[in-house]
Design a protein around this motif. Structure first.
Motif, PDB file in Angstrom:
ATOM      1  N   MET A  47       0.776  -1.106   0.053  1.00 59.32           N
ATOM      2  CA  MET A  47       0.168   0.016   0.058  1.00 59.32           C
ATOM      3  C   MET A  47       0.775   1.166  -0.116  1.00 59.32           C
ATOM      4  SD  MET A  47      -3.277  -1.022   2.568  1.00 59.32           S
ATOM      5  CE  MET A  47      -2.295  -1.225   3.892  1.00 59.32           C
ATOM      6  N   ARG A  48       1.990   1.112   0.730  1.00 57.77           N
ATOM      7  CA  ARG A  48       2.691   2.348   0.820  1.00 57.77           C
ATOM      8  C   ARG A  48       3.501   2.620  -0.560  1.00 57.77           C
ATOM      9  NH1 ARG A  48       4.640   0.828   5.445  1.00 57.77           N
ATOM     10  NH2 ARG A  48       6.821   0.246   4.792  1.00 57.77           N
ATOM     11  N   GLU A  49       3.988   1.500  -1.127  1.00 54.51           N
ATOM     12  CA  GLU A  49       4.563   1.637  -2.333  1.00 54.51           C
ATOM     13  C   GLU A  49       3.531   2.455  -3.322  1.00 54.51           C
ATOM     14  OE1 GLU A  49       5.497  -2.002  -4.474  1.00 54.51           O
ATOM     15  OE2 GLU A  49       6.751  -2.554  -2.817  1.00 54.51           O
ATOM     16  N   ASN A  50       2.180   2.149  -3.373  1.00 55.25           N
ATOM     17  CA  ASN A  50       1.475   2.971  -4.212  1.00 55.25           C
ATOM     18  C   ASN A  50       1.068   4.301  -3.796  1.00 55.25           C
ATOM     19  OD1 ASN A  50       0.975   0.570  -5.779  1.00 55.25           O
ATOM     20  ND2 ASN A  50      -0.977   0.026  -4.863  1.00 55.25           N
ATOM     21  N   PHE A  51       0.988   4.531  -2.385  1.00 52.33           N
ATOM     22  CA  PHE A  51       0.939   6.010  -2.055  1.00 52.33           C
ATOM     23  C   PHE A  51       2.039   6.685  -2.525  1.00 52.33           C
ATOM     24  CE2 PHE A  51       2.809   9.020   0.905  1.00 52.33           C
ATOM     25  CZ  PHE A  51       1.662  10.119   0.791  1.00 52.33           C
ATOM     26  N   ARG A  52       3.319   6.086  -2.469  1.00 49.08           N
ATOM     27  CA  ARG A  52       4.490   6.935  -2.892  1.00 49.08           C
ATOM     28  C   ARG A  52       4.277   7.364  -4.469  1.00 49.08           C
ATOM     29  NH1 ARG A  52       7.707   3.710   0.961  1.00 49.08           N
ATOM     30  NH2 ARG A  52       8.050   2.147  -0.822  1.00 49.08           N
ATOM     31  N   THR A  53       3.990   6.429  -5.050  1.00 49.83           N
ATOM     32  CA  THR A  53       3.964   6.568  -6.531  1.00 49.83           C
ATOM     33  C   THR A  53       3.044   7.846  -6.899  1.00 49.83           C
ATOM     34  OG1 THR A  53       4.130   4.183  -7.227  1.00 49.83           O
ATOM     35  CG2 THR A  53       3.282   5.463  -8.769  1.00 49.83           C
ATOM     36  N   GLY A  73       5.391  22.481  -4.343  1.00 49.21           N
ATOM     37  CA  GLY A  73       4.917  23.398  -3.260  1.00 49.21           C
ATOM     38  C   GLY A  73       3.542  23.017  -2.654  1.00 49.21           C
ATOM     39  N   ILE A  74       2.894  22.106  -3.201  1.00 48.65           N
ATOM     40  CA  ILE A  74       1.567  21.728  -2.684  1.00 48.65           C
ATOM     41  C   ILE A  74       2.007  20.470  -1.760  1.00 48.65           C
ATOM     42  CG2 ILE A  74      -0.767  20.960  -2.793  1.00 48.65           C
ATOM     43  CD1 ILE A  74      -0.236  23.932  -3.918  1.00 48.65           C
ATOM     44  N   PRO A  75       1.647  20.452  -0.411  1.00 45.95           N
ATOM     45  CA  PRO A  75       1.909  19.100   0.504  1.00 45.95           C
ATOM     46  C   PRO A  75       0.987  18.185  -0.031  1.00 45.95           C
ATOM     47  CG  PRO A  75       0.921  21.134   1.575  1.00 45.95           C
ATOM     48  CD  PRO A  75       1.166  21.615   0.538  1.00 45.95           C
ATOM     49  N   VAL A  76       1.541  16.815   0.252  1.00 50.72           N
ATOM     50  CA  VAL A  76       0.750  15.678   0.194  1.00 50.72           C
ATOM     51  C   VAL A  76       0.490  14.807   1.144  1.00 50.72           C
ATOM     52  CG1 VAL A  76       0.704  13.625  -1.398  1.00 50.72           C
ATOM     53  CG2 VAL A  76       1.622  15.443  -2.202  1.00 50.72           C
ATOM     54  N   THR A  77      -0.779  14.503   1.397  1.00 46.63           N
ATOM     55  CA  THR A  77      -1.245  13.724   2.592  1.00 46.63           C
ATOM     56  C   THR A  77      -1.798  12.580   2.297  1.00 46.63           C
ATOM     57  OG1 THR A  77      -1.693  13.881   5.053  1.00 46.63           O
ATOM     58  CG2 THR A  77      -3.044  14.979   3.415  1.00 46.63           C
ATOM     59  N   THR A  78      -2.055  11.671   3.213  1.00 48.93           N
ATOM     60  CA  THR A  78      -3.180  10.660   3.190  1.00 48.93           C
ATOM     61  C   THR A  78      -3.995  10.374   4.791  1.00 48.93           C
ATOM     62  OG1 THR A  78      -4.093   8.534   2.453  1.00 48.93           O
ATOM     63  CG2 THR A  78      -1.897   8.736   3.690  1.00 48.93           C
ATOM     64  N   ASN A  79      -5.028  10.163   4.639  1.00 50.10           N
ATOM     65  CA  ASN A  79      -5.630  10.352   5.908  1.00 50.10           C
ATOM     66  C   ASN A  79      -5.394   8.982   6.726  1.00 50.10           C
ATOM     67  OD1 ASN A  79      -7.288   9.402   3.756  1.00 50.10           O
ATOM     68  ND2 ASN A  79      -9.242   9.769   5.203  1.00 50.10           N
ATOM     69  N   PHE A  80      -4.927   9.157   7.745  1.00 52.93           N
ATOM     70  CA  PHE A  80      -4.581   7.893   8.708  1.00 52.93           C
ATOM     71  C   PHE A  80      -5.854   7.452   9.652  1.00 52.93           C
ATOM     72  CE2 PHE A  80       0.326   9.088   9.183  1.00 52.93           C
ATOM     73  CZ  PHE A  80       0.409   8.851   7.725  1.00 52.93           C
ATOM     74  N   MET A  81      -5.792   6.596  10.234  1.00 49.14           N
ATOM     75  CA  MET A  81      -6.564   6.120  11.456  1.00 49.14           C
ATOM     76  C   MET A  81      -5.861   5.534  12.477  1.00 49.14           C
ATOM     77  SD  MET A  81      -9.998   4.634   9.301  1.00 49.14           S
ATOM     78  CE  MET A  81     -10.993   4.841  10.662  1.00 49.14           C
ATOM     79  N   THR A  82      -5.251   6.377  13.232  1.00 48.42           N
ATOM     80  CA  THR A  82      -4.159   5.848  14.216  1.00 48.42           C
ATOM     81  C   THR A  82      -4.818   5.301  15.289  1.00 48.42           C
ATOM     82  OG1 THR A  82      -4.137   8.260  15.352  1.00 48.42           O
ATOM     83  CG2 THR A  82      -2.549   7.370  13.565  1.00 48.42           C
ATOM     84  N   ALA A  83      -6.250   5.740  15.583  1.00 47.98           N
ATOM     85  CA  ALA A  83      -6.953   5.097  16.995  1.00 47.98           C
ATOM     86  C   ALA A  83      -6.772   3.442  16.962  1.00 47.98           C
ATOM     87  CB  ALA A  83      -8.525   5.594  16.809  1.00 47.98           C
ATOM     88  N   LEU A  84      -6.282   2.966  18.195  1.00 47.75           N
ATOM     89  CA  LEU A  84      -5.881   1.579  18.285  1.00 47.75           C
ATOM     90  C   LEU A  84      -7.076   0.553  17.998  1.00 47.75           C
ATOM     91  CD1 LEU A  84      -3.310   1.718  21.214  1.00 47.75           C
ATOM     92  CD2 LEU A  84      -2.858   2.106  18.780  1.00 47.75           C
ATOM     93  N   SER A  85      -8.120   1.161  18.105  1.00 47.46           N
ATOM     94  CA  SER A  85      -9.207   0.273  18.002  1.00 47.46           C
ATOM     95  C   SER A  85      -9.835   0.350  16.593  1.00 47.46           C
ATOM     96  CB  SER A  85     -10.372   0.787  19.044  1.00 47.46           C
ATOM     97  OG  SER A  85     -10.710   2.080  18.750  1.00 47.46           O
ATOM     98  N   GLN A  86      -9.409   0.998  15.603  1.00 42.55           N
ATOM     99  CA  GLN A  86      -9.815   1.276  14.407  1.00 42.55           C
ATOM    100  C   GLN A  86      -9.163   0.645  13.124  1.00 42.55           C
ATOM    101  OE1 GLN A  86     -10.863   5.497  15.175  1.00 42.55           O
ATOM    102  NE2 GLN A  86     -12.869   5.076  14.632  1.00 42.55           N
ATOM    103  N   CYS A  87      -7.869   0.682  13.345  1.00 42.24           N
ATOM    104  CA  CYS A  87      -7.133   0.257  12.188  1.00 42.24           C
ATOM    105  C   CYS A  87      -5.797  -0.632  12.654  1.00 42.24           C
ATOM    106  CB  CYS A  87      -6.714   1.243  11.355  1.00 42.24           C
ATOM    107  SG  CYS A  87      -6.010   0.657   9.687  1.00 42.24           S
ATOM    108  N   ASP A  88      -5.696  -1.693  12.503  1.00 44.64           N
ATOM    109  CA  ASP A  88      -4.451  -2.658  12.858  1.00 44.64           C
ATOM    110  C   ASP A  88      -3.675  -3.060  11.657  1.00 44.64           C
ATOM    111  OD1 ASP A  88      -5.985  -4.571  11.644  1.00 44.64           O
ATOM    112  OD2 ASP A  88      -6.181  -5.766  13.573  1.00 44.64           O
TER     113      ASP A  88
END
Length: 673
Positions: free
Chosen positions: A229-235, A246-261
């Motif tokens: 997945m990270r390879e595809n994000f980096r592409t 000049g435009i920052p790039v992000t993707t939305n995380f879900m760090t809550a321990l109960s929601q994404c493992d």
């Protein structure tokens, strides 16, 4: 170096996912009018719009998006523009059905939801790169563009695929990671059960087998799926960096321990220009504001302490839990500003206007089904005004008191099959230890086990089954140099390949704790034990006990009954200038607080006994000053002592010595000086 703050955004981010394609274009003008009324500064656009942008292969329709971005820009609203690669169109799957992921049981998912992607599929990768390129070429210079939003919530709902394309990709990953099949055999311990491979071409994903499979293979497949997945994000990120500098790039995380493992956010945090997070309350009867604080602290830690952005949360109830209660009056503002207190540069929502159709039509929104006459809308507008008054905090950082060690690889390994007790839940231990620290009014940083810990007087290890040798050496140096360490049971047991450390339990932590564990003795369901302290007081434990043998550590609490009766239950090892505590049973909140009280004394950490339970006080500091956030989750008015006088930014009132904090309210004081 890429920019990290959304371009052109001079205030805190406030807004939400805007999906105008769900509505007639005649509604857009009304939407923008309401956005201005509410104080919206940025919206997320286009995240699920691939089928509209490319209605058939190679045919593009950007007209509607052109008009939308122009309209938003004309009204002073910045845009977080999505690459819609989380939802390829139906025509794509008709042409490339093998891009749909396959389960470990061999079942191929169907089109009709979201995130149904085989991340190893070459056709998907090419199509995703193409639509990302088209968007970047068209909108790189659009004056509304503030931020690129790649994909959506990687790992939700599918992170791993088990198809033949993934099998071939996995073999390539193993060759790159290990170099040879012999190294793979050694790492996985394939001599056991006759699993030895003669060549990498014999290795498949850990598909469903008659009984439990190889845990080293299962752990590496989790790493492989995350890395893919990270390879595809980096592409996509690299395309955007090249075409829209000049435009920052992000993707939305879900760090809550109960929601994404399924995602290693320590690794992902190094890849994005700006860490962003989605957080939704888990309404299971617990104190939801504690989990919120934990998620915000973890997100800030993934960002390396830098400001981050809450990109999604809910104005009221969600729609995907068994029971979805509405938020109480004032709770939305408390939730939002608690994230800001812990480092977020704003508060964004899913979504702007509540859907009438589709799976999430009962998920709350900024403009609810009830319209602008509703309480939710009034609170949305009030929050917009509050965030506007806090603009000067942008760029400041949240100050932490203590650290908790956390590692997603350890969580993955711990949750594999055939462990000593299925009742031991590493997330539950992390939650409970965090809650105990929260109730002592500590602001927490999370840290990778190999990170520099020297800034923290107290470090807690609630559940770290997997620890590398380097991590073990790291925490030993930390204690020797004066730190105080608190470790919970079943930590330090295996290395990065899920192989038990040589020399006995607790493996990588044996020397720093000054003890060995001869044997685990998990308890049966419903069974409990008592442990007694030096003053004769008793604490209660359940789920787990151990036969602990001190080797330099002193016994502080002893098992009074149960299988380990008479053996040490809680120990302290003085090592160098510091001390290391070990807790060998599962204590409840009261028991943990008692042990932490001793450790806090060792660490010399200042406590906040002057604050009531469920009143948060968090500080952000920077060039613009020091800001004290006080958040009252109780039904009573309280007074919060201040270290200096200041101005309360939400009301404009002066605060001298003590801050009046009404029930359910939030106050933010900019200290003088």
């Amino acid at each position: 170096m890429p920019e990290t703050a959304p371009r052109g955004l001079t205030r805190l981010a406030f807004g939400g996912d805007y999906n105008p394609e769900q509505w007639p274009e005649s509604v857009w003008q009304d939407d923008v009018r309401l956005m201005r009324e509410a104080g919206v500064t940025m919206v997320s656009v286009g995240i699920f719009s691939w089928a509209l942008l490319e209605p058939s292969p190679g045919t593009y329709d950007f007209g509607w998006l052109d008009r939308l971005l122009d309209l938003l820009h004309d009204n002073g609203i910045r845009v977080d523009l999505g690459t819609p690669t989380v939802v390829p169109p139906a025509w794509f799957y008709r042409a490339h059905p093998d891009a749909l992921p396959v389960t470990a049981d061999g079942v191929r998912y169907e089109f009709g939801s979201r995130g149904a992607i085989c991340h190893s599929n070459a056709d998907y990768r090419a199509a995703a790169a193409n639509i990302t390129t088209r968007l970047a070429e068209r909108y790189a210079d659009h004056p509304a563009l503030a931020l690129w939003h790649v994909h959506n919530e990687y790992g939700v709902p599918v992170s791993a695929c088990y198809c033949d394309s993934c099998a071939a990709h996995f073999r390539r990953w193993l060759e790159t990671t290990y170099g040879s099949v012999d190294a793979v055999n050694e790492a996985w311990g394939t001599a056991f059960w006759g699993q030895r491979y003669a060549g990498l071409d014999q290795i498949n994903p850990p598909r469903t087998a008659p009984t439990v499979g190889n845990p080293g293979q299962a752990l590496d497949y989790k790493r492989f799926a995350d890395a893919t997945m990270r390879e595809n994000f980096r592409t996509e990120r690299d395309i955007l960096h090249r075409l829209a500098p000049g435009i920052p790039v992000t993707t939305n995380f879900m760090t809550a321990l109960s929601q994404c493992d399924s995602v290693d956010y320590w690794a992902w945090g190094r890849e994005v220009d700006l860490v962003t997070n989605d957080h939704y309350l888990i309404t299971d009867g617990r104190r939801t504001h504690v989990n919120l604080a934990m998620a915000a602290d973890l997100t800030r830690s993934v960002a390396g302490g830098a400001p981050w952005l809450l990109l999604e949360h809910s104005t009221s109830g969600v729609n995907w839990q068994p029971r979805n209660p509405a938020k109480a009056p004032g709770q939305m503002a408390r939730n939002s500003l608690a994230h800001v207190a812990r480092g977020s540069e704003g508060a964004m929502f899913f979504q702007w206007r509540q859907s009438r159709r589709g799976a999430e039509k009962f998920h709350s929104a900024m403009v609810p089904h009830g319209g602008t006459g509703s309480r939710v809308w009034r609170e949305v507008a009030e929050l917009g005004a509050s965030l506007d008054s806090l603009s000067t905090i942008r760029g400041t950082r949240t100050a932490a008191d203590v650290a908790v060690l956390w590692d997603w690889h350890s969580w993955w390994a711990q949750n594999l099959q055939w462990r000593p007790s299925e009742d031991h839940d590493p997330r539950e231990r992390a939650d409970t230890f965090y809650e105990a620290l929260y109730d002592r009014h500590f602001t927490v940083d999370f840290a990778h086990p190999e990170a520099d810990l020297s800034a923290y007087p107290l470090v807690v290890v609630p559940a770290l089954y997997l620890m590398t040798e380097a991590a073990g050496n790291n925490v030993r140096r930390y204690v020797e140099n004066g730190g105080t360490l608190v470790v919970s049971y079943f930590s330090g047991i295996v290395d990065e390949h899920d192989a038990v450390h040589e020399g006995g339990y607790p493996g990588a932590l044996r020397d720093v704790l000054g003890l060995t564990v001869e044997e685990f003795s998990p308890l049966l369901e419903g069974q409990a034990v008592r442990i007694t302290g030096p003053d004769g007081s008793e604490l209660n434990g359940d789920v787990w006990t151990e036969f602990v043998v001190p080797q330099g550590a002193e016994t502080v609490w002893t098992y009074a009954d149960g299988p380990a009766a008479g053996h040490p239950a809680v120990t302290r090892h003085r090592l160098g200038e510091g001390s290391a505590w070990y807790v060998s049973t599962r204590l409840d909140a009261q028991g943990l607080d008692a042990i932490l009280g001793w450790a806090v004394e060792d660490a010399g950490v200042a406590t906040r006994a002057d604050l009531p339970r469920d009143v948060e006080v968090v500080r952000r500091t920077g060039e613009s000053g020091t800001y004290v956030f006080a958040i009252n989750h109780t039904a009573s008015d309280v007074k919060v002592p201040l270290e200096a006088d200041g101005t309360e930014l939400l009301t404009g009132e002066r605060a001298a010595g003590r801050l009046a904090l009404p029930a359910g309210a939030v106050r933010v004081v900019r200290l003088d000086g």
